[in-house]
Design a protein around this motif. Structure first.
Motif, PDB file in Angstrom:
ATOM      1  N   ILE A   2      -2.097  -2.114   1.122  1.00 55.46           N
ATOM      2  CA  ILE A   2      -2.733  -2.214  -0.088  1.00 55.46           C
ATOM      3  C   ILE A   2      -4.262  -2.268   0.063  1.00 55.46           C
ATOM      4  CG2 ILE A   2      -3.421  -3.658  -2.273  1.00 55.46           C
ATOM      5  CD1 ILE A   2      -0.359  -2.693  -2.113  1.00 55.46           C
ATOM      6  N   ALA A   3      -4.835  -2.751   1.339  1.00 49.80           N
ATOM      7  CA  ALA A   3      -6.154  -2.701   1.443  1.00 49.80           C
ATOM      8  C   ALA A   3      -6.660  -1.296   1.871  1.00 49.80           C
ATOM      9  CB  ALA A   3      -6.371  -3.405   2.763  1.00 49.80           C
ATOM     10  N   ARG A   4      -5.945  -0.566   2.688  1.00 52.65           N
ATOM     11  CA  ARG A   4      -6.215   0.799   2.995  1.00 52.65           C
ATOM     12  C   ARG A   4      -6.179   1.723   1.699  1.00 52.65           C
ATOM     13  NH1 ARG A   4      -5.005   3.649   8.133  1.00 52.65           N
ATOM     14  NH2 ARG A   4      -5.275   6.066   7.535  1.00 52.65           N
ATOM     15  N   SER A   5      -5.340   1.409   0.834  1.00 52.33           N
ATOM     16  CA  SER A   5      -5.462   2.393  -0.358  1.00 52.33           C
ATOM     17  C   SER A   5      -6.634   2.230  -1.252  1.00 52.33           C
ATOM     18  CB  SER A   5      -4.273   1.896  -1.512  1.00 52.33           C
ATOM     19  OG  SER A   5      -4.413   0.603  -2.048  1.00 52.33           O
ATOM     20  N   GLN A   6      -7.358   1.015  -0.847  1.00 50.71           N
ATOM     21  CA  GLN A   6      -8.832   0.618  -1.550  1.00 50.71           C
ATOM     22  C   GLN A   6      -9.906   0.678  -0.560  1.00 50.71           C
ATOM     23  OE1 GLN A   6      -8.552  -0.182  -4.883  1.00 50.71           O
ATOM     24  NE2 GLN A   6      -6.543   0.287  -4.571  1.00 50.71           N
ATOM     25  N   LYS A   7      -9.803   1.729   0.677  1.00 52.92           N
ATOM     26  CA  LYS A   7     -10.762   1.491   1.487  1.00 52.92           C
ATOM     27  C   LYS A   7     -12.065   1.871   0.921  1.00 52.92           C
ATOM     28  CE  LYS A   7      -9.051   5.952   3.473  1.00 52.92           C
ATOM     29  NZ  LYS A   7      -8.236   6.370   4.774  1.00 52.92           N
ATOM     30  N   SER A  59       4.096   4.588  -3.661  1.00 47.02           N
ATOM     31  CA  SER A  59       3.038   4.800  -2.555  1.00 47.02           C
ATOM     32  C   SER A  59       3.313   6.157  -2.504  1.00 47.02           C
ATOM     33  CB  SER A  59       3.314   3.943  -1.248  1.00 47.02           C
ATOM     34  OG  SER A  59       4.559   4.391  -0.754  1.00 47.02           O
ATOM     35  N   ARG A  60       4.118   7.147  -2.718  1.00 44.86           N
ATOM     36  CA  ARG A  60       4.412   8.660  -2.603  1.00 44.86           C
ATOM     37  C   ARG A  60       3.005   9.190  -3.093  1.00 44.86           C
ATOM     38  NH1 ARG A  60       6.820   7.486  -7.329  1.00 44.86           N
ATOM     39  NH2 ARG A  60       6.827   9.169  -9.060  1.00 44.86           N
ATOM     40  N   ILE A  61       2.371   8.630  -4.138  1.00 43.95           N
ATOM     41  CA  ILE A  61       1.124   9.434  -4.443  1.00 43.95           C
ATOM     42  C   ILE A  61       0.230   9.621  -3.424  1.00 43.95           C
ATOM     43  CG2 ILE A  61       1.488   8.507  -7.029  1.00 43.95           C
ATOM     44  CD1 ILE A  61      -0.818   6.601  -6.322  1.00 43.95           C
ATOM     45  N   TYR A  62       0.353   8.897  -2.073  1.00 47.19           N
ATOM     46  CA  TYR A  62      -0.727   9.020  -1.176  1.00 47.19           C
ATOM     47  C   TYR A  62      -0.158  10.167  -0.004  1.00 47.19           C
ATOM     48  CZ  TYR A  62      -3.040   4.816  -3.128  1.00 47.19           C
ATOM     49  OH  TYR A  62      -3.695   3.993  -3.989  1.00 47.19           O
ATOM     50  N   LEU A  63       0.869  10.599  -0.208  1.00 51.03           N
ATOM     51  CA  LEU A  63       1.385  11.596   0.645  1.00 51.03           C
ATOM     52  C   LEU A  63       0.303  12.679   0.958  1.00 51.03           C
ATOM     53  CD1 LEU A  63       5.163  11.855  -0.220  1.00 51.03           C
ATOM     54  CD2 LEU A  63       4.350  11.240   1.992  1.00 51.03           C
ATOM     55  N   LYS A  64      -0.660  13.179   0.143  1.00 48.95           N
ATOM     56  CA  LYS A  64      -1.437  14.200   0.061  1.00 48.95           C
ATOM     57  C   LYS A  64      -2.754  13.808   0.761  1.00 48.95           C
ATOM     58  CE  LYS A  64       0.977  17.410  -3.131  1.00 48.95           C
ATOM     59  NZ  LYS A  64       0.639  18.210  -4.132  1.00 48.95           N
ATOM     60  N   THR A  65      -3.054  12.472   0.406  1.00 46.16           N
ATOM     61  CA  THR A  65      -4.557  12.087   0.609  1.00 46.16           C
ATOM     62  C   THR A  65      -4.358  11.069   1.967  1.00 46.16           C
ATOM     63  OG1 THR A  65      -4.124  10.240  -0.833  1.00 46.16           O
ATOM     64  CG2 THR A  65      -5.175  12.338  -1.504  1.00 46.16           C
ATOM     65  N   ASP A  66      -3.422  10.351   1.987  1.00 43.65           N
ATOM     66  CA  ASP A  66      -3.363   9.294   3.309  1.00 43.65           C
ATOM     67  C   ASP A  66      -2.032   8.745   3.391  1.00 43.65           C
ATOM     68  OD1 ASP A  66      -3.742   7.345   5.020  1.00 43.65           O
ATOM     69  OD2 ASP A  66      -5.101   6.387   4.020  1.00 43.65           O
ATOM     70  N   LYS A  67      -1.251   9.765   4.319  1.00 41.70           N
ATOM     71  CA  LYS A  67       0.154   9.496   4.614  1.00 41.70           C
ATOM     72  C   LYS A  67       0.590   8.100   5.034  1.00 41.70           C
ATOM     73  CE  LYS A  67       1.503  14.445   5.048  1.00 41.70           C
ATOM     74  NZ  LYS A  67       1.953  15.358   6.028  1.00 41.70           N
ATOM     75  N   ALA A  68      -0.525   7.444   5.838  1.00 42.50           N
ATOM     76  CA  ALA A  68      -0.418   6.317   6.715  1.00 42.50           C
ATOM     77  C   ALA A  68       0.136   4.974   5.460  1.00 42.50           C
ATOM     78  CB  ALA A  68      -1.669   5.827   7.076  1.00 42.50           C
ATOM     79  N   MET A  86      -7.446  14.554  -4.593  1.00 41.74           N
ATOM     80  CA  MET A  86      -7.755  13.395  -5.090  1.00 41.74           C
ATOM     81  C   MET A  86      -6.598  12.617  -5.542  1.00 41.74           C
ATOM     82  SD  MET A  86     -11.020  12.822  -4.910  1.00 41.74           S
ATOM     83  CE  MET A  86     -11.315  11.571  -6.113  1.00 41.74           C
ATOM     84  N   THR A  87      -6.343  11.403  -5.538  1.00 39.06           N
ATOM     85  CA  THR A  87      -5.242  10.560  -6.061  1.00 39.06           C
ATOM     86  C   THR A  87      -5.664  10.070  -7.364  1.00 39.06           C
ATOM     87  OG1 THR A  87      -4.869   9.618  -3.722  1.00 39.06           O
ATOM     88  CG2 THR A  87      -4.012   8.518  -5.384  1.00 39.06           C
ATOM     89  N   ASP A  88      -4.424  10.385  -8.214  1.00 41.82           N
ATOM     90  CA  ASP A  88      -4.516   9.927  -9.608  1.00 41.82           C
ATOM     91  C   ASP A  88      -5.018   8.545  -9.574  1.00 41.82           C
ATOM     92  OD1 ASP A  88      -2.770   8.505 -12.125  1.00 41.82           O
ATOM     93  OD2 ASP A  88      -3.826  10.505 -12.745  1.00 41.82           O
ATOM     94  N   SER A  89      -6.067   8.003 -10.345  1.00 42.23           N
ATOM     95  CA  SER A  89      -6.516   6.918 -10.333  1.00 42.23           C
ATOM     96  C   SER A  89      -5.753   5.889 -11.029  1.00 42.23           C
ATOM     97  CB  SER A  89      -7.902   6.559 -11.141  1.00 42.23           C
ATOM     98  OG  SER A  89      -7.823   7.413 -12.401  1.00 42.23           O
ATOM     99  N   ALA A  90      -4.896   6.276 -12.193  1.00 41.88           N
ATOM    100  CA  ALA A  90      -4.241   5.297 -13.006  1.00 41.88           C
ATOM    101  C   ALA A  90      -2.698   4.970 -11.964  1.00 41.88           C
ATOM    102  CB  ALA A  90      -3.465   6.186 -13.976  1.00 41.88           C
ATOM    103  N   ALA A  91      -2.225   6.078 -11.130  1.00 42.24           N
ATOM    104  CA  ALA A  91      -1.377   5.442 -10.410  1.00 42.24           C
ATOM    105  C   ALA A  91      -1.748   4.762  -9.099  1.00 42.24           C
ATOM    106  CB  ALA A  91      -0.611   7.131  -9.822  1.00 42.24           C
ATOM    107  N   ALA A  92      -2.678   5.054  -8.694  1.00 49.33           N
ATOM    108  CA  ALA A  92      -3.389   4.127  -7.474  1.00 49.33           C
ATOM    109  C   ALA A  92      -3.488   2.913  -8.326  1.00 49.33           C
ATOM    110  CB  ALA A  92      -4.705   4.649  -7.078  1.00 49.33           C
ATOM    111  N   THR A  93      -3.803   2.564  -9.378  1.00 46.91           N
ATOM    112  CA  THR A  93      -3.985   1.244  -9.904  1.00 46.91           C
ATOM    113  C   THR A  93      -2.665   0.448 -10.076  1.00 46.91           C
ATOM    114  OG1 THR A  93      -6.053   1.771 -11.135  1.00 46.91           O
ATOM    115  CG2 THR A  93      -4.951  -0.149 -11.816  1.00 46.91           C
ATOM    116  N   ARG A  94      -1.823   1.295 -10.429  1.00 44.56           N
ATOM    117  CA  ARG A  94      -0.308   0.554 -10.616  1.00 44.56           C
ATOM    118  C   ARG A  94       0.369   0.521  -9.303  1.00 44.56           C
ATOM    119  NH1 ARG A  94       0.203   5.031 -14.284  1.00 44.56           N
ATOM    120  NH2 ARG A  94       1.092   6.390 -12.595  1.00 44.56           N
ATOM    121  N   PHE A  95      -0.001   1.175  -8.157  1.00 47.17           N
ATOM    122  CA  PHE A  95       0.430   0.859  -6.616  1.00 47.17           C
ATOM    123  C   PHE A  95       0.009  -0.412  -6.111  1.00 47.17           C
ATOM    124  CE2 PHE A  95      -0.823   1.071  -2.159  1.00 47.17           C
ATOM    125  CZ  PHE A  95       0.509   1.167  -1.782  1.00 47.17           C
ATOM    126  N   ARG A  96      -1.367  -0.360  -6.454  1.00 51.10           N
ATOM    127  CA  ARG A  96      -2.323  -1.657  -5.936  1.00 51.10           C
ATOM    128  C   ARG A  96      -1.722  -2.999  -6.430  1.00 51.10           C
ATOM    129  NH1 ARG A  96      -7.073  -1.027  -8.402  1.00 51.10           N
ATOM    130  NH2 ARG A  96      -6.690  -2.522  -9.719  1.00 51.10           N
TER     131      ARG A  96
END
Length: 333
Positions: A165-170, A106-115, A1-11
């Motif tokens: 950005i959209a892919r991170s919110q798919k 965006s490095r937080i997505y290396l384990k969940t969605d490398k794209a 799972m991607t950290d929600s706070a980090a994902a929000t910062r990325f978005r």
């Protein structure tokens, strides 16, 4: 799972970067419309200085000869044009820092969605290439082809950012209600995006012609520029009506079938607002002797229109994938 706070910062950082790129596109349009592209005849310095001068007496007495020897004839210092171009460069450098931070976050997505990470990283390297291309534009003495390539690359960079950005919110976009969607809606949206790209390409050709005409008139006597317009200008002007009515149909279908104030509902209104603004700016260019303020607005709206269409397409794509897991989405009605 991607950290929600980090994902929000990325978005948030990615969204800020997207708007910042659009801002630099507008600033670039201002530079081009005002004829300030050669306000700094060298790169990365400006008149050989990291901070450009304010007055001509701060330059060497023979600076005309210096730049004529480098291939830049008739180089005359103009503080307004110099600082307009220098501001454009500063904004571009700021964008570079924002995109670096976006790629880093965006490095937080290396384990969940490398794209997502590789998309952001690609944008970072493309911005570096864009910076080099900017220097090549100056070195070419503002050749129209180089300017057009510089702008089209900016459009591609924005598209990659929007997709990342959209892919991170798919997962969120997958919850959009698209039960109403039919194959013809997707087809028309694809055609609309293609038409926008064709219109932008034609617009760059018109812009190149206007640059040539403006140079012939020494950037004055704007009321006479229209007399020399090529046939592509009139095709470009008429094609805007086709684009307007195609997107009106799409917006009407979205408004008719989605909940009020939903994301798609709001994007439909944004899209039509952008197209209307672009057309009004184009009309003012045609009928009001090319006011300087209208040119960057017209350019910015064209880029925003494609961005809005592309985002709607991504939203429909992700929501359609979810519907396909439960029932056929493209029904014959």
């Amino acid at each position: 799972m991607t950290d929600s706070a980090a994902a929000t910062r990325f978005r948030r950082l990615g969204t800020l970067t997207i708007f910042a790129v659009y801002f630099v596109i507008m600033v670039g349009g201002i530079v081009r419309a005002s004829g300030a592209g050669m306000g700094c005849p060298d790169w990365p310095t400006c008149f050989g200085q990291w901070v450009p001068p304010m007055h001509e007496n701060q330059l060497p007495a023979n600076y005309h000869e210096i730049y004529a020897a480098r291939g830049y004839e008739n180089t005359n210092f103009n503080p307004v044009k110099t600082w307009t171009e220098y501001t454009n460069r500063l904004v571009g450098v700021s964008i570079g820092f924002l995109i670096f931070l976006t790629a880093w976050s965006s490095r937080i997505y290396l384990k969940t969605d490398k794209a997502i990470f590789y998309l952001a990283l690609s944008v970072f390297f493309l911005v570096g290439f864009q910076g080099w291309l900017g220097s090549a534009v100056v070195a070419s003495n503002l050749k129209p082809f180089m300017i057009t390539l510089h702008m089209l690359l900016a459009l591609f960079i924005v598209a990659l950012l929007i997709y990342a950005i959209a892919r991170s919110q798919k997962n969120l976009l997958a919850n959009l209600d698209c039960q109403w969607l039919e194959r013809k809606h997707i087809t028309v949206l694809k055609v609309a995006m293609l038409m926008t790209l064709i219109q932008i390409a034609m617009g760059t050709q018109v812009r190149e012609s206007v640059d040539f005409i403006a140079h012939q008139h020494s950037y004055i006597d704007r009321q006479y520029w229209r007399d020399s317009f090529p046939i592509i200008f009139y095709i470009h002007r008429s094609f805007s009506s086709v684009i307007l009515f195609t997107n009106l149909w799409l917006a009407w279908k979205i408004r008719q079938n989605t909940e009020k104030h939903s994301l798609l509902w709001r994007m439909a209104y944004v899209l039509i607002g952008l197209i209307t603004t672009a057309i009004l700016a184009g009309v003012s260019l045609d009928r009001l002797d090319f006011p300087v303020v209208a040119q960057p607005i017209h350019l910015l709206m064209a880029n925003l229109i494609f961005g809005a269409q592309f985002f709607i397409f991504i939203c429909l794509n992700y929501s359609t994938k979810k519907v396909l897991t439960t029932q056929p989405v493209f029904q014959n009605r």
